[in-house]
Design a protein around this motif. Structure first.
Motif, PDB file in Angstrom:
ATOM      1  N   GLY A 108       0.744  -1.250  -0.075  1.00 41.08           N
ATOM      2  CA  GLY A 108       0.041  -0.002  -0.154  1.00 41.08           C
ATOM      3  C   GLY A 108       0.945   1.321   0.071  1.00 41.08           C
ATOM      4  O   GLY A 108       0.170   2.472  -0.069  1.00 41.08           O
ATOM      5  N   SER A 109       2.060   1.148   0.104  1.00 36.29           N
ATOM      6  CA  SER A 109       2.848   2.219   0.097  1.00 36.29           C
ATOM      7  C   SER A 109       2.917   3.106  -1.209  1.00 36.29           C
ATOM      8  O   SER A 109       3.054   2.317  -2.258  1.00 36.29           O
ATOM      9  CB  SER A 109       4.458   1.914   0.596  1.00 36.29           C
ATOM     10  OG  SER A 109       4.858   0.943  -0.077  1.00 36.29           O
ATOM     11  N   LYS A 110       3.211   4.310  -1.417  1.00 40.37           N
ATOM     12  CA  LYS A 110       3.233   5.002  -2.619  1.00 40.37           C
ATOM     13  C   LYS A 110       4.684   5.874  -2.791  1.00 40.37           C
ATOM     14  O   LYS A 110       5.363   6.196  -1.734  1.00 40.37           O
ATOM     15  CB  LYS A 110       2.213   6.109  -2.632  1.00 40.37           C
ATOM     16  CG  LYS A 110       0.707   5.628  -2.560  1.00 40.37           C
ATOM     17  CD  LYS A 110      -0.157   6.716  -2.473  1.00 40.37           C
ATOM     18  CE  LYS A 110      -1.474   6.234  -2.241  1.00 40.37           C
ATOM     19  NZ  LYS A 110      -2.626   7.273  -2.272  1.00 40.37           N
ATOM     20  N   GLU A 111       5.097   5.662  -4.110  1.00 38.69           N
ATOM     21  CA  GLU A 111       6.526   6.113  -4.340  1.00 38.69           C
ATOM     22  C   GLU A 111       6.550   7.698  -3.988  1.00 38.69           C
ATOM     23  O   GLU A 111       7.717   7.903  -3.479  1.00 38.69           O
ATOM     24  CB  GLU A 111       6.662   6.006  -5.763  1.00 38.69           C
ATOM     25  CG  GLU A 111       8.194   6.721  -6.196  1.00 38.69           C
ATOM     26  CD  GLU A 111       8.214   6.271  -7.649  1.00 38.69           C
ATOM     27  OE1 GLU A 111       9.534   6.757  -8.177  1.00 38.69           O
ATOM     28  OE2 GLU A 111       7.545   5.831  -8.526  1.00 38.69           O
ATOM     29  N   LYS A 112       5.551   8.381  -4.230  1.00 39.46           N
ATOM     30  CA  LYS A 112       5.628   9.603  -3.989  1.00 39.46           C
ATOM     31  C   LYS A 112       5.688  10.255  -2.603  1.00 39.46           C
ATOM     32  O   LYS A 112       6.351  11.058  -2.271  1.00 39.46           O
ATOM     33  CB  LYS A 112       4.189  10.407  -4.587  1.00 39.46           C
ATOM     34  CG  LYS A 112       3.099  10.138  -3.823  1.00 39.46           C
ATOM     35  CD  LYS A 112       1.605  10.837  -4.336  1.00 39.46           C
ATOM     36  CE  LYS A 112       0.486  10.373  -3.577  1.00 39.46           C
ATOM     37  NZ  LYS A 112      -0.661  11.295  -3.840  1.00 39.46           N
ATOM     38  N   ASP A 113       5.309   9.102  -1.389  1.00 39.80           N
ATOM     39  CA  ASP A 113       5.364   9.369  -0.247  1.00 39.80           C
ATOM     40  C   ASP A 113       6.952   9.098   0.331  1.00 39.80           C
ATOM     41  O   ASP A 113       7.441  10.058   1.102  1.00 39.80           O
ATOM     42  CB  ASP A 113       4.589   8.720   0.776  1.00 39.80           C
ATOM     43  CG  ASP A 113       2.895   9.075   0.245  1.00 39.80           C
ATOM     44  OD1 ASP A 113       2.709  10.226   0.062  1.00 39.80           O
ATOM     45  OD2 ASP A 113       2.116   8.368   0.271  1.00 39.80           O
ATOM     46  N   VAL A 114       7.254   7.884  -0.053  1.00 40.63           N
ATOM     47  CA  VAL A 114       8.554   7.384   0.400  1.00 40.63           C
ATOM     48  C   VAL A 114       9.847   8.266   0.156  1.00 40.63           C
ATOM     49  O   VAL A 114      10.929   8.603   0.759  1.00 40.63           O
ATOM     50  CB  VAL A 114       8.781   5.904   0.192  1.00 40.63           C
ATOM     51  CG1 VAL A 114       7.976   5.176   0.820  1.00 40.63           C
ATOM     52  CG2 VAL A 114       8.740   5.913  -1.258  1.00 40.63           C
ATOM     53  N   SER A 124      23.386  16.589 -13.215  1.00 38.79           N
ATOM     54  CA  SER A 124      21.776  15.961 -12.557  1.00 38.79           C
ATOM     55  C   SER A 124      21.962  14.535 -12.762  1.00 38.79           C
ATOM     56  O   SER A 124      22.649  13.864 -13.842  1.00 38.79           O
ATOM     57  CB  SER A 124      20.850  16.465 -13.500  1.00 38.79           C
ATOM     58  OG  SER A 124      20.634  17.892 -13.581  1.00 38.79           O
ATOM     59  N   ILE A 125      21.429  14.052 -11.630  1.00 37.61           N
ATOM     60  CA  ILE A 125      21.432  12.345 -11.662  1.00 37.61           C
ATOM     61  C   ILE A 125      19.930  12.136 -11.044  1.00 37.61           C
ATOM     62  O   ILE A 125      19.132  12.887 -10.465  1.00 37.61           O
ATOM     63  CB  ILE A 125      22.217  11.803 -10.579  1.00 37.61           C
ATOM     64  CG1 ILE A 125      21.976  12.241  -9.131  1.00 37.61           C
ATOM     65  CG2 ILE A 125      23.753  12.166 -11.054  1.00 37.61           C
ATOM     66  CD1 ILE A 125      22.976  11.568  -8.125  1.00 37.61           C
ATOM     67  N   LEU A 126      19.425  10.710 -11.150  1.00 35.09           N
ATOM     68  CA  LEU A 126      18.141  10.345 -10.881  1.00 35.09           C
ATOM     69  C   LEU A 126      18.325   9.180 -10.151  1.00 35.09           C
ATOM     70  O   LEU A 126      19.277   8.101 -10.568  1.00 35.09           O
ATOM     71  CB  LEU A 126      17.227  10.080 -12.009  1.00 35.09           C
ATOM     72  CG  LEU A 126      15.809   9.603 -11.661  1.00 35.09           C
ATOM     73  CD1 LEU A 126      14.875   9.977 -12.625  1.00 35.09           C
ATOM     74  CD2 LEU A 126      15.846   8.127 -11.574  1.00 35.09           C
ATOM     75  N   ILE A 127      18.101   9.032  -8.880  1.00 37.41           N
ATOM     76  CA  ILE A 127      18.240   7.827  -7.819  1.00 37.41           C
ATOM     77  C   ILE A 127      17.184   7.106  -7.869  1.00 37.41           C
ATOM     78  O   ILE A 127      16.149   7.541  -7.424  1.00 37.41           O
ATOM     79  CB  ILE A 127      18.759   8.288  -6.525  1.00 37.41           C
ATOM     80  CG1 ILE A 127      20.171   9.207  -6.635  1.00 37.41           C
ATOM     81  CG2 ILE A 127      19.203   7.098  -5.650  1.00 37.41           C
ATOM     82  CD1 ILE A 127      20.445   9.868  -5.546  1.00 37.41           C
ATOM     83  N   GLU A 128      17.445   5.744  -8.208  1.00 37.26           N
ATOM     84  CA  GLU A 128      16.062   4.903  -7.794  1.00 37.26           C
ATOM     85  C   GLU A 128      16.660   3.970  -6.421  1.00 37.26           C
ATOM     86  O   GLU A 128      17.491   3.462  -6.448  1.00 37.26           O
ATOM     87  CB  GLU A 128      15.874   3.737  -8.996  1.00 37.26           C
ATOM     88  CG  GLU A 128      15.452   4.389 -10.244  1.00 37.26           C
ATOM     89  CD  GLU A 128      13.816   4.590 -10.140  1.00 37.26           C
ATOM     90  OE1 GLU A 128      13.342   4.408  -9.041  1.00 37.26           O
ATOM     91  OE2 GLU A 128      13.540   5.278 -11.206  1.00 37.26           O
ATOM     92  N   THR A 129      16.065   4.571  -5.360  1.00 39.51           N
ATOM     93  CA  THR A 129      16.604   4.138  -3.875  1.00 39.51           C
ATOM     94  C   THR A 129      16.338   2.644  -3.734  1.00 39.51           C
ATOM     95  O   THR A 129      16.936   2.102  -2.739  1.00 39.51           O
ATOM     96  CB  THR A 129      15.710   4.842  -3.130  1.00 39.51           C
ATOM     97  OG1 THR A 129      14.519   4.845  -3.134  1.00 39.51           O
ATOM     98  CG2 THR A 129      16.354   6.343  -3.130  1.00 39.51           C
ATOM     99  N   ALA A 130      15.153   2.139  -4.251  1.00 38.52           N
ATOM    100  CA  ALA A 130      14.949   0.590  -4.343  1.00 38.52           C
ATOM    101  C   ALA A 130      13.535   0.341  -5.150  1.00 38.52           C
ATOM    102  O   ALA A 130      13.139   1.185  -5.556  1.00 38.52           O
ATOM    103  CB  ALA A 130      14.760   0.382  -2.783  1.00 38.52           C
ATOM    104  N   PHE A 131      13.489  -0.796  -5.208  1.00 42.05           N
ATOM    105  CA  PHE A 131      12.317  -1.331  -5.746  1.00 42.05           C
ATOM    106  C   PHE A 131      11.136  -1.580  -4.720  1.00 42.05           C
ATOM    107  O   PHE A 131      10.940  -2.364  -4.145  1.00 42.05           O
ATOM    108  CB  PHE A 131      12.432  -2.828  -6.580  1.00 42.05           C
ATOM    109  CG  PHE A 131      13.199  -2.783  -7.873  1.00 42.05           C
ATOM    110  CD1 PHE A 131      12.490  -2.900  -8.986  1.00 42.05           C
ATOM    111  CD2 PHE A 131      14.583  -2.657  -7.818  1.00 42.05           C
ATOM    112  CE1 PHE A 131      12.820  -2.689 -10.008  1.00 42.05           C
ATOM    113  CE2 PHE A 131      14.952  -2.555  -9.351  1.00 42.05           C
ATOM    114  CZ  PHE A 131      14.299  -2.689 -10.119  1.00 42.05           C
ATOM    115  N   ILE A 132      10.234  -0.716  -4.918  1.00 44.67           N
ATOM    116  CA  ILE A 132       8.954  -0.692  -4.277  1.00 44.67           C
ATOM    117  C   ILE A 132       7.832  -1.785  -4.408  1.00 44.67           C
ATOM    118  O   ILE A 132       7.243  -2.065  -3.653  1.00 44.67           O
ATOM    119  CB  ILE A 132       8.203   0.794  -4.243  1.00 44.67           C
ATOM    120  CG1 ILE A 132       7.305   1.038  -3.027  1.00 44.67           C
ATOM    121  CG2 ILE A 132       7.249   0.773  -5.644  1.00 44.67           C
ATOM    122  CD1 ILE A 132       6.778   2.288  -3.072  1.00 44.67           C
TER     123      ILE A 132
END
Length: 467
Positions: free
Chosen positions: A255-261, A417-425
């Motif tokens: 139920g977690s959302k990417e925008k929140d974490v 500029s970089i884009l970080i994918e912190t983990a797989f939700i």
């Protein structure tokens, strides 16, 4: 059968056919009149949402069909009046009244009523003069038709002025003889609001390479002229929590959302960066609201950022996919099929979040996003490698090298500029990490260390800034 009998039979048959045609015609006319008199089915409002923010307030009506509207402004006091056709007032639409909170920066309250048959009127009582954008969005993703009201202030706050008002801009210190970033000088004390973290080195103020100038003729002191010029200045970093508002980003099975974490991680990272004596931070969004991709880039350029760091959480159709990644822009195409797929997904945020196509300056956005330079990409790769190395110390890496693809949000022509994918939700184990305070803190620490190492090896040039 006689001739007269045949004629008589034909007459009877013809009369019967005529009567049937008359009855069918009358029945058809009656049926048509019944359907014509039935009223058209009114559109159904399925959900109402309000997204207040300092940038603007968005009001969304989700419905089962496209709606026609008209709107106008009334002065003294400021009000926005919207008439929606083909609509009957229902309980869902009435919920809009309670959705407006007292802390909304632009809306005092909203009144909803049946103005006339099939026309509902909304009256927004405003706190200040606004520039309204009213538009519709076609169904996309999980959304049906949407009617959008974006209320922008007529006099928006300048981002630098906002940082000054918060005391986050005028923090420059006079140039002194200071140890370089990589030296073992005394560690400055962190800000009281952010306690020191074990294993995280503090950073002395960065020495900046000044812009070169020809020596003046009157400079006769050779010793003074040959002395390397050093100065210190604040480093401005823009953190970009992905998605927001109407665009939830990737969704976890729990139920977690990417925008929140990612907003949580960005806020933690902001606090840690601000504990450094020579760094300041701006967030492209500090709450749950939608920011178009090109607007994120423009915000960074307005504050003359030295770095742009976009923070996301990855997702895949299989829950077994896992690991952290770092991406930079590519001019020649994606470094892998997965990178291309991810860039296309992230670039679709404007469709899901909802951009007003009529007011969207496509020409300006395309010019901005086509000015990316090889130098910017090279600097971004250096930053990406430094950050990826640090992230690898706290989480498994999805790819051990920095990847490249055409991310629209990374296309500032003059900002690494970089884009970080912190983990797989989408991975249950990593979703649990992303919502864990300890992991969020570790990720923020790792990114800060990577930024520190980047500047230790690549001191920023002096810039003419209003500081």
């Amino acid at each position: 059968m006689s001739r007269s009998s045949e004629i008589s039979a034909e007459h009877v048959t013809s009369s019967a056919k005529s009567r049937r045609r008359t009855v069918l015609k009358a029945g058809g006319t009656l049926l048509l009149s019944v359907f014509t008199s039935l009223p058209a089915r009114a559109a159904q409002i399925m959900a109402v949402r309000v997204w207040p923010a300092e940038d603007y307030t968005r009001v969304t009506l989700e419905n089962d069909t496209n709606l026609k509207t008209s709107h106008f402004i009334i002065k003294d006091p400021e009000r926005l009046v919207v008439d929606i056709e083909g609509l009957e007032l229902n309980p869902t639409l009435k919920q809009l009244v309670a959705k407006i909170q007292s802390n909304d920066p632009y809306i005092k309250q909203v009144r909803v009523g049946q103005n006339r048959p099939n026309v509902v009127r909304l009256v927004f009582d405003l706190k200040e003069e606004v520039n309204p954008q009213v538009f519709t969005l076609a169904p996309v993703g999980e959304y049906k038709h949407r009617l959008i009201f974006d209320l922008y202030p007529v006099n928006p706050v300048d981002p630098i002025a906002a940082l000054i008002n918060k005391g986050e801009w005028l923090r420059e210190k006079p140039a002194e003889s200071l140890p370089p970033l990589a030296s073992a000088g005394p560690e400055p004390k962190p800000a009281p609001a952010v306690p020191p973290v074990s294993g995280l080195p503090s950073v002395p103020p960065v020495q900046v390479q000044p812009e070169l100038r020809a020596p003046k003729a009157e400079d006769n002191d050779k010793e003074e002229a040959s002395r390397p010029a050093t100065l210190t200045r604040m480093i401005t970093i823009v953190l970009d929590p992905g998605h927001g508002g109407e665009d939830p980003g990737a969704l976890g099975r729990g139920g977690s959302k990417e925008k929140d974490v990612v907003l949580d991680i960005a806020k933690r990272l902001k606090a840690k960066i601000e504990s450094q004596p020579n760094m300041r931070v701006m967030l492209t969004r500090d709450g749950d609201f939608f920011v178009p991709l090109h607007t994120r880039v423009q915000k960074a350029r307005k504050v003359q950022a030295d770095l742009f760091v976009s923070i996301h959480a990855d997702a895949w159709i299989e829950p077994t996919a896992r690991g952290s990644s770092v991406f930079v822009l590519s001019e020649k195409g994606a470094s892998s099929t997965a990178a291309r797929w991810l860039a296309n997904k992230e670039n679709a945020a404007d469709l899901i979040g909802g951009v007003n196509i009529k007011s969207h300056d496509r020409q300006l956005a395309s010019v901005l996003l086509d000015l990316s330079t090889t130098a910017q990409i090279n600097d971004s790769l250096k930053l990406g490698k430094a950050v990826l190395a640090e992230i690898g110390g706290i989480n498994r890496l999805h790819k051990r090298a920095v990847e490249q693809a055409g991310f629209a949000v990374l296309k500032a022509p003059d900002i690494p500029s970089i884009l970080i994918e912190t983990a797989f939700i989408s991975n249950p184990e990593e979703e649990s990490k992303l919502t864990d305070d300890k992991y969020q803190d570790q990720m923020a620490n790792a990114v800060l260390r990577g930024i520190q190492k980047y500047f230790a090896r690549n001191p920023p040039l002096a810039k003419n800034r209003m500081t």
